[in-house]
Design a protein around this motif. Structure first.
Motif, PDB file in Angstrom:
ATOM      1  N   GLU A 122     -22.535   9.317  30.258  1.00 13.13           N
ATOM      2  CA  GLU A 122     -22.245   9.377  28.828  1.00 13.13           C
ATOM      3  C   GLU A 122     -22.727  10.689  28.209  1.00 13.13           C
ATOM      4  O   GLU A 122     -21.992  11.326  27.448  1.00 13.13           O
ATOM      5  CB  GLU A 122     -22.884   8.183  28.123  1.00 13.13           C
ATOM      6  CG  GLU A 122     -22.252   6.862  28.511  1.00 13.13           C
ATOM      7  CD  GLU A 122     -23.023   5.656  27.999  1.00 13.13           C
ATOM      8  OE1 GLU A 122     -23.986   5.834  27.207  1.00 13.13           O
ATOM      9  OE2 GLU A 122     -22.666   4.534  28.391  1.00 13.13           O
ATOM     10  N   THR A 123     -23.949  11.116  28.539  1.00 15.71           N
ATOM     11  CA  THR A 123     -24.514  12.346  27.980  1.00 15.71           C
ATOM     12  C   THR A 123     -23.684  13.563  28.362  1.00 15.71           C
ATOM     13  O   THR A 123     -23.450  14.460  27.538  1.00 15.71           O
ATOM     14  CB  THR A 123     -25.966  12.533  28.458  1.00 15.71           C
ATOM     15  OG1 THR A 123     -26.748  11.418  28.007  1.00 15.71           O
ATOM     16  CG2 THR A 123     -26.572  13.818  27.922  1.00 15.71           C
ATOM     17  N   ILE A 133     -26.050  -0.251  36.161  1.00 18.63           N
ATOM     18  CA  ILE A 133     -27.051   0.746  35.760  1.00 18.63           C
ATOM     19  C   ILE A 133     -26.619   2.156  36.148  1.00 18.63           C
ATOM     20  O   ILE A 133     -26.800   3.098  35.394  1.00 18.63           O
ATOM     21  CB  ILE A 133     -28.419   0.430  36.401  1.00 18.63           C
ATOM     22  CG1 ILE A 133     -28.917  -0.909  35.875  1.00 18.63           C
ATOM     23  CG2 ILE A 133     -29.423   1.542  36.140  1.00 18.63           C
ATOM     24  CD1 ILE A 133     -30.147  -1.434  36.560  1.00 18.63           C
ATOM     25  N   ASN A 134     -26.041   2.294  37.336  1.00 23.15           N
ATOM     26  CA  ASN A 134     -25.631   3.598  37.869  1.00 23.15           C
ATOM     27  C   ASN A 134     -24.125   3.685  38.017  1.00 23.15           C
ATOM     28  O   ASN A 134     -23.434   2.673  38.080  1.00 23.15           O
ATOM     29  CB  ASN A 134     -26.282   3.848  39.235  1.00 23.15           C
ATOM     30  CG  ASN A 134     -27.775   4.008  39.135  1.00 23.15           C
ATOM     31  OD1 ASN A 134     -28.283   4.603  38.194  1.00 23.15           O
ATOM     32  ND2 ASN A 134     -28.493   3.471  40.097  1.00 23.15           N
ATOM     33  N   SER A 135     -23.653   4.920  38.116  1.00 20.48           N
ATOM     34  CA  SER A 135     -22.238   5.181  38.344  1.00 20.48           C
ATOM     35  C   SER A 135     -22.067   6.045  39.581  1.00 20.48           C
ATOM     36  O   SER A 135     -22.919   6.893  39.883  1.00 20.48           O
ATOM     37  CB  SER A 135     -21.624   5.926  37.152  1.00 20.48           C
ATOM     38  OG  SER A 135     -21.620   5.126  36.012  1.00 20.48           O
ATOM     39  N   GLU A 136     -20.971   5.830  40.284  1.00 22.21           N
ATOM     40  CA  GLU A 136     -20.588   6.676  41.405  1.00 22.21           C
ATOM     41  C   GLU A 136     -19.547   7.654  40.879  1.00 22.21           C
ATOM     42  O   GLU A 136     -18.505   7.236  40.366  1.00 22.21           O
ATOM     43  CB  GLU A 136     -20.003   5.816  42.527  1.00 22.21           C
ATOM     44  CG  GLU A 136     -19.580   6.607  43.748  1.00 22.21           C
ATOM     45  CD  GLU A 136     -18.975   5.715  44.812  1.00 22.21           C
ATOM     46  OE1 GLU A 136     -19.718   5.200  45.653  1.00 22.21           O
ATOM     47  OE2 GLU A 136     -17.744   5.523  44.765  1.00 22.21           O
ATOM     48  N   ILE A 139     -24.384   9.550  42.928  1.00 21.46           N
ATOM     49  CA  ILE A 139     -24.792   8.369  42.167  1.00 21.46           C
ATOM     50  C   ILE A 139     -25.715   8.856  41.047  1.00 21.46           C
ATOM     51  O   ILE A 139     -26.765   9.445  41.324  1.00 21.46           O
ATOM     52  CB  ILE A 139     -25.543   7.350  43.058  1.00 21.46           C
ATOM     53  CG1 ILE A 139     -24.717   6.969  44.277  1.00 21.46           C
ATOM     54  CG2 ILE A 139     -25.953   6.130  42.240  1.00 21.46           C
ATOM     55  CD1 ILE A 139     -23.424   6.263  43.990  1.00 21.46           C
ATOM     56  N   ILE A 140     -25.302   8.649  39.811  1.00 21.56           N
ATOM     57  CA  ILE A 140     -26.108   9.038  38.658  1.00 21.56           C
ATOM     58  C   ILE A 140     -26.165   7.871  37.677  1.00 21.56           C
ATOM     59  O   ILE A 140     -25.388   6.919  37.794  1.00 21.56           O
ATOM     60  CB  ILE A 140     -25.560  10.310  37.970  1.00 21.56           C
ATOM     61  CG1 ILE A 140     -24.157  10.076  37.399  1.00 21.56           C
ATOM     62  CG2 ILE A 140     -25.563  11.489  38.935  1.00 21.56           C
ATOM     63  CD1 ILE A 140     -23.628  11.251  36.584  1.00 21.56           C
ATOM     64  N   THR A 141     -27.057   7.956  36.711  1.00 23.35           N
ATOM     65  CA  THR A 141     -27.177   6.869  35.743  1.00 23.35           C
ATOM     66  C   THR A 141     -25.962   6.842  34.818  1.00 23.35           C
ATOM     67  O   THR A 141     -25.307   7.868  34.581  1.00 23.35           O
ATOM     68  CB  THR A 141     -28.442   7.016  34.885  1.00 23.35           C
ATOM     69  OG1 THR A 141     -28.346   8.218  34.122  1.00 23.35           O
ATOM     70  CG2 THR A 141     -29.708   7.017  35.745  1.00 23.35           C
ATOM     71  N   ASN A 142     -25.672   5.649  34.296  1.00 30.47           N
ATOM     72  CA  ASN A 142     -24.604   5.520  33.307  1.00 30.47           C
ATOM     73  C   ASN A 142     -24.910   6.368  32.080  1.00 30.47           C
ATOM     74  O   ASN A 142     -24.005   6.947  31.475  1.00 30.47           O
ATOM     75  CB  ASN A 142     -24.437   4.058  32.898  1.00 30.47           C
ATOM     76  CG  ASN A 142     -23.889   3.208  34.026  1.00 30.47           C
ATOM     77  OD1 ASN A 142     -23.309   3.705  34.977  1.00 30.47           O
ATOM     78  ND2 ASN A 142     -24.086   1.913  33.921  1.00 30.47           N
ATOM     79  N   SER A 143     -26.186   6.472  31.743  1.00 33.73           N
ATOM     80  CA  SER A 143     -26.605   7.294  30.609  1.00 33.73           C
ATOM     81  C   SER A 143     -26.222   8.757  30.832  1.00 33.73           C
ATOM     82  O   SER A 143     -25.772   9.439  29.908  1.00 33.73           O
ATOM     83  CB  SER A 143     -28.117   7.158  30.395  1.00 33.73           C
ATOM     84  OG  SER A 143     -28.553   8.000  29.368  1.00 33.73           O
ATOM     85  N   SER A 144     -26.384   9.247  32.064  1.00 35.74           N
ATOM     86  CA  SER A 144     -26.015  10.635  32.375  1.00 35.74           C
ATOM     87  C   SER A 144     -24.512  10.839  32.277  1.00 35.74           C
ATOM     88  O   SER A 144     -24.048  11.878  31.805  1.00 35.74           O
ATOM     89  CB  SER A 144     -26.511  11.019  33.771  1.00 35.74           C
ATOM     90  OG  SER A 144     -27.913  11.095  33.789  1.00 35.74           O
TER      91      SER A 144
END
Length: 69
Positions: free
Chosen positions: A45-46, A21-24, A38-43
């Motif tokens: 990509e965006t 769900i999240n990425s480092e 730590i942010i979302t995978n969506s962020s």
């Protein structure tokens, strides 16, 4: 780009570790100095984040601790 946060550190993305769900995201802001977020995978990509791309670590905190030896 303007922010109310005073702590804006420009650097280069050194690593992105994707999770379920999240990425480092590791940003090198100085010679050997890294900020990890730590942010979302969506962020990821965006923002089109990639290793080697420049990015800002924007730090907004109500407290900053200071310590000495």
């Amino acid at each position: 780009m303007k922010f109310s946060a005073r702590n804006q550190l420009k650097g280069t993305i050194k690593a992105i570790h994707m999770g379920a769900i999240n990425s480092e995201v590791v940003i090198e802001v100085g010679n050997g100095v890294e900020i990890v977020s730590i942010i979302t995978n969506s962020s990821v990509e965006t923002l089109e984040l990639e290793v080697g791309k420049q990015a800002y670590a924007v730090i907004k905190a109500s407290n900053v601790m200071v310590a000495v030896d």
